[in-house]
Design a protein around this motif. Sequence first.
Motif, mmCIF file in Angstrom:
data_model
loop_
_atom_site.group_PDB
_atom_site.id
_atom_site.type_symbol
_atom_site.label_atom_id
_atom_site.label_comp_id
_atom_site.label_asym_id
_atom_site.label_seq_id
_atom_site.Cartn_x
_atom_site.Cartn_y
_atom_site.Cartn_z
ATOM 1 N N CYS A 71 0.845 -1.207 0.000
ATOM 2 C CA CYS A 71 0.000 0.000 0.000
ATOM 3 C C CYS A 71 0.877 1.252 0.000
ATOM 4 O O CYS A 71 0.634 2.211 -0.754
ATOM 5 N N THR A 78 -15.519 3.332 3.974
ATOM 6 C CA THR A 78 -14.806 3.021 5.202
ATOM 7 C C THR A 78 -13.333 3.318 4.959
ATOM 8 O O THR A 78 -12.922 3.475 3.807
ATOM 9 N N GLY A 79 -12.542 3.380 6.019
ATOM 10 C CA GLY A 79 -11.123 3.593 5.756
ATOM 11 C C GLY A 79 -10.331 4.024 6.962
ATOM 12 O O GLY A 79 -10.868 4.276 8.044
ATOM 13 N N GLY A 139 -7.323 -3.693 -3.853
ATOM 14 C CA GLY A 139 -8.709 -3.554 -3.415
ATOM 15 C C GLY A 139 -8.924 -2.502 -2.346
ATOM 16 O O GLY A 139 -10.048 -2.023 -2.170
ATOM 17 N N ILE A 140 -7.850 -2.115 -1.636
ATOM 18 C CA ILE A 140 -8.043 -1.182 -0.516
ATOM 19 C C ILE A 140 -7.342 0.166 -0.696
ATOM 20 O O ILE A 140 -7.710 1.124 -0.028
ATOM 21 N N VAL A 141 -6.317 0.268 -1.553
ATOM 22 C CA VAL A 141 -5.689 1.574 -1.765
ATOM 23 C C VAL A 141 -6.676 2.467 -2.513
ATOM 24 O O VAL A 141 -7.221 2.065 -3.541
ATOM 25 N N ARG A 142 -6.929 3.634 -1.969
ATOM 26 C CA ARG A 142 -7.926 4.568 -2.528
ATOM 27 C C ARG A 142 -9.281 3.894 -2.715
ATOM 28 O O ARG A 142 -10.029 4.197 -3.642
ATOM 29 N N ARG A 143 -9.588 2.953 -1.841
ATOM 30 C CA ARG A 143 -10.832 2.176 -1.875
ATOM 31 C C ARG A 143 -11.033 1.444 -3.205
ATOM 32 O O ARG A 143 -12.154 1.212 -3.639
ATOM 33 N N GLY A 144 -9.927 1.048 -3.819
ATOM 34 C CA GLY A 144 -10.051 0.210 -5.010
ATOM 35 C C GLY A 144 -9.379 0.778 -6.231
ATOM 36 O O GLY A 144 -9.899 1.692 -6.852
ATOM 37 N N VAL A 165 -10.385 -9.214 0.511
ATOM 38 C CA VAL A 165 -11.575 -8.680 -0.158
ATOM 39 C C VAL A 165 -11.803 -9.457 -1.452
ATOM 40 O O VAL A 165 -10.916 -10.151 -1.932
ATOM 41 N N ASN A 192 -7.857 8.674 4.943
ATOM 42 C CA ASN A 192 -8.819 7.817 4.239
ATOM 43 C C ASN A 192 -8.282 7.245 2.932
ATOM 44 O O ASN A 192 -9.051 6.945 2.023
ATOM 45 N N LEU A 193 -6.968 7.093 2.830
ATOM 46 C CA LEU A 193 -6.400 6.605 1.569
ATOM 47 C C LEU A 193 -6.439 5.088 1.454
ATOM 48 O O LEU A 193 -6.213 4.540 0.385
ATOM 49 N N ILE A 194 -6.696 4.410 2.569
ATOM 50 C CA ILE A 194 -6.813 2.947 2.540
ATOM 51 C C ILE A 194 -8.184 2.581 3.095
ATOM 52 O O ILE A 194 -8.531 3.011 4.202
ATOM 53 N N GLY A 195 -8.951 1.803 2.340
ATOM 54 C CA GLY A 195 -10.281 1.432 2.806
ATOM 55 C C GLY A 195 -11.032 0.654 1.743
ATOM 56 O O GLY A 195 -10.467 0.266 0.716
ATOM 57 N N VAL A 196 -12.301 0.405 2.023
ATOM 58 C CA VAL A 196 -13.154 -0.273 1.041
ATOM 59 C C VAL A 196 -14.527 0.386 1.042
ATOM 60 O O VAL A 196 -14.875 1.123 1.965
ATOM 61 N N PHE A 204 -14.371 -0.829 7.927
ATOM 62 C CA PHE A 204 -13.264 -1.366 7.133
ATOM 63 C C PHE A 204 -12.966 -2.794 7.585
ATOM 64 O O PHE A 204 -12.845 -3.716 6.753
ATOM 65 N N LEU A 222 1.010 4.176 -2.880
ATOM 66 C CA LEU A 222 0.721 5.582 -2.595
ATOM 67 C C LEU A 222 1.968 6.444 -2.783
ATOM 68 O O LEU A 222 1.887 7.564 -3.290
#
Lengths: 374, 374
Positions: A92, B150-151, A123-128, A163, B159-163, B120, A96
Amino acid sequence: MSVTPPHRSVRVDLGDRSYDILIGPGLIARAGAEIAARRPQVRCAVITDTNVASAHLGALTASLEKAGIDAEPLVLEPGEKTKCFDELIRVCDHTLGARLERGDVVLALGGGVIGDLAGFAAGIVRRGMRFIQVPTSLLAQVDSSVGGKTGINVSHGKNLIGVFHQPDLVLADTDVLDSLPLREFRAGYAEMAKYGLIDRPDFFAWLEANWREVFSGGEARIHAIAKSCQAKADVVAADERESGARALLNLGHTFGHALEAATGYDGKRLVHGEGVAIGMVLAHQFSARMNLASPDDADRVERHLKEVGLPTRMSDIEGGLPGTDILMTHIAQDKKVQRGALTFILTHGVGRSFIADDVPQDEVFRFLEDKRAS
Amino acid sequence: MSVTPPHRSVRVDLGDRSYDILIGPGLIARAGAEIAARRPQVRCAVITDTNVASAHLGALTASLEKAGIDAEPLVLEPGEKTKCFDELIRVCDHTLGARLERGDVVLALGGGVIGDLAGFAAGIVRRGMRFIQVPTSLLAQVDSSVGGKTGINVSHGKNLIGVFHQPDLVLADTDVLDSLPLREFRAGYAEMAKYGLIDRPDFFAWLEANWREVFSGGEARIHAIAKSCQAKADVVAADERESGARALLNLGHTFGHALEAATGYDGKRLVHGEGVAIGMVLAHQFSARMNLASPDDADRVERHLKEVGLPTRMSDIEGGLPGTDILMTHIAQDKKVQRGALTFILTHGVGRSFIADDVPQDEVFRFLEDKRAS
């Protein structure tokens, strides 16, 4: 983009998450062109491991750069231990730190470990972010490249954190398989045979007749990989989030995972595909014992897997196994357990598997007691 | 389950991910019954923080246990610092350690921090568990409880990591808002006003006329929260993954985030909703300066937000701000930047906002230089 023979293309049909799997020789060298044709000016974080990097990273980055695609490589240690939170955080951070945006790509160059880890990060960096797979093992080409499952291991168990994140594109370069150790190729083959055993009896019969050509490479191998990807794609399309029919893909896996756990995930003793091979034979034998299938089918499955050089019995595992009560604990801990009841994939015969969610624990225990000695 | 007045129910319409938001008094005490009616025999990991726990955890767990729902609480430190990888791992470990299965629930009892973190974790444990929110701040009730974002924060930004992971159910207990500090209530109010400013001019006018009743509680408050949730639900239903229209929800947020970053996310100087309030005024003023909207609308927005006690100017922030070049860097780093071009939510007037993806950086710079002194 058109596919020139002998290349094949399999479409994984998931609505707006649909994607193509290209299968054939030389795809690493063509990766840049294939990606640029679909996503011009995209940027890539390339995640790989030291083994794969020494064999293929140079060719891949050259191909990407030739197509004007900026590639930011991150080379990790090989092996299952890399599928952990620490390395996830590293991927991650790398993505970034390279200032990739939401439309950019995390590219996994490697086997299942790299694919699962990089896919989870994507799947999780920048929410996908977008995710592209260049699987370099047979197992990854026919299994983890289809279906979008990603994840890492934690102390509670394997793949318990992750995920569903579908790739944008999969490039399965069949040339890279020539450099795989035979044992690893066989382990991937077990998953190919699985698709025949689930619901494609014709494919299983084809493998029985043509497995030598699949091992030696060329068109038969490409055909078998494409058939396998298509088989998995059909199951996944029907049940993307594993709420029902997708569980069929776990044929052989509940027993197999228990054996992997019982050997401490020591790849020298047992790799995943070998556990699945033994597990599939056990699933057929248990089905026969429960009068669900003919013992002839169990014998046929064992004969074929043994012929290609896979282990088929618990006694084939070197170094011995713990007691049956310990094996049962691993079976109950398998994440396919639903609300305490044992769920197994059983079968009515080759190509006729089904989900059984009411399997009595004591029957499984007695079956394993009998089988482990055989 | 029927909703008895004064309770309201807002449906977030997302196909097979649709869910209800229940809004009204006494919902924490009724949580067990509401959950059991929908998911009998489910088990819950309850994630909260020390502040919220001392006020509401006892009532919640009593309600759950009365309904036969096993509750496994985890109490974290309050504050934005809790939205990090270490605490995420802790929540995952707690959930797995409590042996929750895939159909079980992660329940967030708290404000936005707890909701973002627990959501998350719910999105990644076993590749997605059920998630229930019991938001205890106005901001969480009208903003983060709708839409499934989420994040966590990392060194590269917030909030740069999340789903994206939609809840199963949201229980917005309006009684708990009475114990909020006024400043925090106001900050949540800024997000309510935002929905009017985006595309509901009638709601903004209603707030201008009725804001005192919203602050004092009762039916007007419930109405305003339900209207806000419905407004956000409509935007989210049209664009779940923020590929287009959902960006409108960022009205005031690009300026607001830059101001939060410029004050080092020091909640004593500026909380999120205050940054959004100033940001919304700036967005209207900048739109007027670009001849897109009337200056009268900008004045009207500022007048109302000032009347309820929110800051509306950069000079309202105590302790001074860094240079405009630094503010511009924060604006460019905001994750709503697409491929280097500045994207802002601008407006043609109250309730007529739109996405502008070609905003010249130098115009923004000069505007901020002029405004920061005012």
